[in-house]
Scaffold this motif. Structure first.
Motif, short mmCIF file in Angstrom:
data_model
loop_
_atom_site.label_atom_id
_atom_site.label_comp_id
_atom_site.label_asym_id
_atom_site.label_seq_id
_atom_site.Cartn_x
_atom_site.Cartn_y
_atom_site.Cartn_z
N ARG A 1 57.72 31.50 75.78
CA ARG A 1 56.05 32.16 75.88
C ARG A 1 54.66 32.00 74.22
O ARG A 1 53.64 32.17 75.04
N HIS A 2 55.69 32.49 73.75
CA HIS A 2 55.16 32.54 72.39
C HIS A 2 56.00 31.74 71.12
O HIS A 2 56.28 31.29 71.01
N LYS B 1 50.36 42.97 75.97
CA LYS B 1 49.50 42.49 76.96
C LYS B 1 51.01 41.74 78.67
O LYS B 1 50.25 41.08 79.64
N ASP B 2 52.27 41.04 77.58
CA ASP B 2 52.69 39.77 78.53
C ASP B 2 53.95 41.01 79.84
O ASP B 2 54.67 41.31 79.44
N LEU C 1 50.13 43.26 69.77
CA LEU C 1 49.37 43.86 71.27
C LEU C 1 49.52 42.55 72.30
O LEU C 1 49.12 42.74 73.58
N THR C 2 49.04 41.24 71.61
CA THR C 2 49.65 40.42 72.35
C THR C 2 50.30 40.44 73.46
O THR C 2 50.75 40.39 74.47
N LEU C 3 51.97 40.51 72.56
CA LEU C 3 52.86 40.77 73.22
C LEU C 3 53.56 42.22 74.42
O LEU C 3 53.79 41.60 75.49
N SER D 1 58.49 41.26 65.65
CA SER D 1 58.00 42.06 67.05
C SER D 1 58.43 42.60 68.48
O SER D 1 57.83 44.14 69.01
N THR E 1 53.29 35.58 66.92
CA THR E 1 52.32 36.53 68.12
C THR E 1 51.85 37.86 67.79
O THR E 1 53.16 38.74 67.31
N PRO E 2 51.18 38.40 67.55
CA PRO E 2 50.55 40.16 67.27
C PRO E 2 51.12 40.44 68.54
O PRO E 2 51.47 40.54 69.55
#
Length: 516
Positions: free
Chosen positions: A414-415, A291-292, A287-289, A421, A284-285
């Protein structure tokens, strides 16, 4: 005897080759890497404030001597050291011609017999807060900048190369600490350590998470690895203060450099860091992590929990010098209760937190950190610091041993189950505590005092604690929940071998699925 030694050496090499694929050996390598990294992190805590103070004093004395004019032969100066209040003869001639530059020779102040370690210049001590705080914060600041690059890098090239690069950089930093004699070089050595720490911690934690896929086993393994971190924090300050007092500044760093060579040789033989082994799936990128919200709460607990002890590191020794007339060795020993209790906490709650609920363990830990920090300024001597510091260390151990495993669990839930990362984020949180703590803490201690500094961070930790309730039952993707809940599901475990990376399931050698 030569044949016997050769046989023992052969048996050791044979054992290492057989155990190269073992998860336990990988855990040991990560344990030692974190141990040495955090010994270097904390061994400077009692050394740097005193060393920089003495360095500044020597500079001031030299300036005074240079501005003095020479007088009749045989007249000697008496120099009063503001740090240890001893009177020394400078061996240079004084002047009798310029009255405004004469340093009195016969009117040296009477020194109290019971305050041989009490600095006389409190103004200079307050100024040292900022310099020491900035130097301590430089490592965490550089690590903070480096982490976002190391996390995705491990996804592309694997964990072996970054963790070995971390060893090489840390070894260079240790040698620089040993032989640096100026603030600029010490600052550079501390900053360089931040790059090495980023490589070691992110790659090490990610490697453990990929090898230990079972949530309970992962918590236990990460608890043991954090025990290495705790042991480094435990041994560092007293080791540094005692060696500095009785041997000198160079000795503790040379011993650490020798131990680092052992860890590097072990990594070179077992992990074989010349190979590039990327992850089998795209993670998972970053930035996505970031934002979690659940990952952010866990990261916040790590950050604010460790910020408490980070604020104490540069300011507590100076406060002790000012209010308790503490000796050099006491400046490091004061952190001993916190280090011992952190070691106890990480080992107890590495397993217990899974049973009682990691969210509850972190919530209680944050509250205990806050109240313990509030009690620190009430200490009148070094013995009064024992109970508050013990509470701080134990509670931070609760938080770290709960939140580090939950980071891997949140990614599983969740990912995509690729961990470089997310542990980069965890290390960023850890570094933010140790970057903001010393830099802000030193300035606050200088402006409004050490007691108010402890009050502020104590209240912040208590107010943050209720947010851990959100980690009680975080939502996840339905298919991910089904996989995690299916006890018959054969999770893949990554192993490192000379033949390359392969995955093992229920039909593989059961040696790798057992954990003791």
């Amino acid at each position: 005897m030569g044949k016997l030694d050769a046989l023992r050496q052969f048996n050791l090499i044979k054992w290492l080759r057989e155990e190269r694929q073992s998860r336990k050996l990988i855990l040991f390598i990560v344990f030692v890497a974190l141990l040495l990294d955090n010994m270097l992190l904390t061994v400077v805590v009692p050394i740097i404030p005193s060393y920089l103070y003495n360095l500044d004093e020597s500079t001031d004395v030299a300036l005074k001597n240079n501005t003095s004019q020479q007088g009749p032969p045989g007249a000697f100066n008496s120099i009063v050291s503001l740090y240890d209040n001893t009177v020394r003869s400078s061996g240079t001639n004084t002047t009798a011609g310029s009255t405004d530059l004469i340093l009195p020779t016969s009117t040296a102040p009477e020194l109290p017999q019971n305050s041989s370690d009490c600095p006389r210049s409190s103004r200079k001590l307050l100024n040292e807060n900022v310099k020491v705080g900035m130097l301590f914060a430089s490592k965490a600041t550089i690590q903070l900048i480096t982490n976002p690059f190391i996390g995705p890098l491990t996804n592309r090239i694997g964990y072996q190369l970054p963790i070995f690069a971390g060893f090489c950089i840390m070894f260079l930093s240790t040698i620089m600490f040993a032989f640096s004699s100026s603030y600029a070089l010490l600052f550079l050595a501390r900053s360089l350590q931040g790059v090495g720490s980023s490589c070691s911690s992110v790659a090490g934690m990610g490697m453990l998470a990929s090898v230990y896929t079972n949530d309970e086993e992962r918590g236990h393994a990460i608890g043991i690895a954090l025990g290495g971190l705790a042991l480094g924090v435990l041994v560092g300050p007293p080791f540094g203060s005692v060696m500095y007092e009785f041997v000198g500044k160079t000795a503790p760093f040379l011993i650490l450099a020798f131990l680092a060579l052992f860890d590097g040789a072990l990594q070179l033989f077992v992990l074989q860091p010349t190979k590039v082994e990327p992850e089998s799936q795209k993670g998972t990128p970053l930035l996505t992590l970031m934002k979690d919200p659940y990952i952010l709460i866990a990261a916040g607990a790590i950050c604010f929990g460790n910020m408490a002890i980070a604020m104490m590191e540069p300011t507590l020794p100076i406060w002790m010098m000012e209010t308790m007339c503490a000796r050099k060795w006491q400046l490091g020993v004061a952190f001993l209760p916190a280090s011992i209790s952190y070691l106890i906490g990480t080992n107890i709650f590495g397993t217990l937190a899974h049973k009682m609920g990691r969210w509850l363990c972190a919530l209680i830990g944050m509250i205990v950190v806050g109240f313990s920090i509030l009690c620190v300024p009430f200490a009148k001597d070094i013995y009064g610091l024992i109970l508050p510091n013990f509470g701080v260390g134990f509670a931070i151990g609760m938080v770290d041993s709960s939140m580090m495993p939950i980071m891997g669990y949140l990614v599983d839930l969740r990912h995509v189950s690729v961990y470089g990362s997310v542990y980069a984020i965890a290390d960023v949180a850890f570094c933010m505590g140790f970057a903001l703590g010393p830099s802000i803490g030193g300035s606050i201690a200088e402006s409004i005092g050490f007691p108010w500094l402890m009050t502020i961070i104590g209240i912040v930790d208590i107010l943050f604690a209720p947010l851990c309730l959100f980690l009680r039952n975080p939502p996840g993707q339905e298919e991910k929940i089904a996989i995690l809940m299916d006890t018959n599901c054969s999770m893949k475990t990554r192993s490192y071998s000379t033949q390359g990376t392969y995955y093992q399931g229920e039909n593989m050698d059961p040696e790798y699925d057992d954990y003791d």
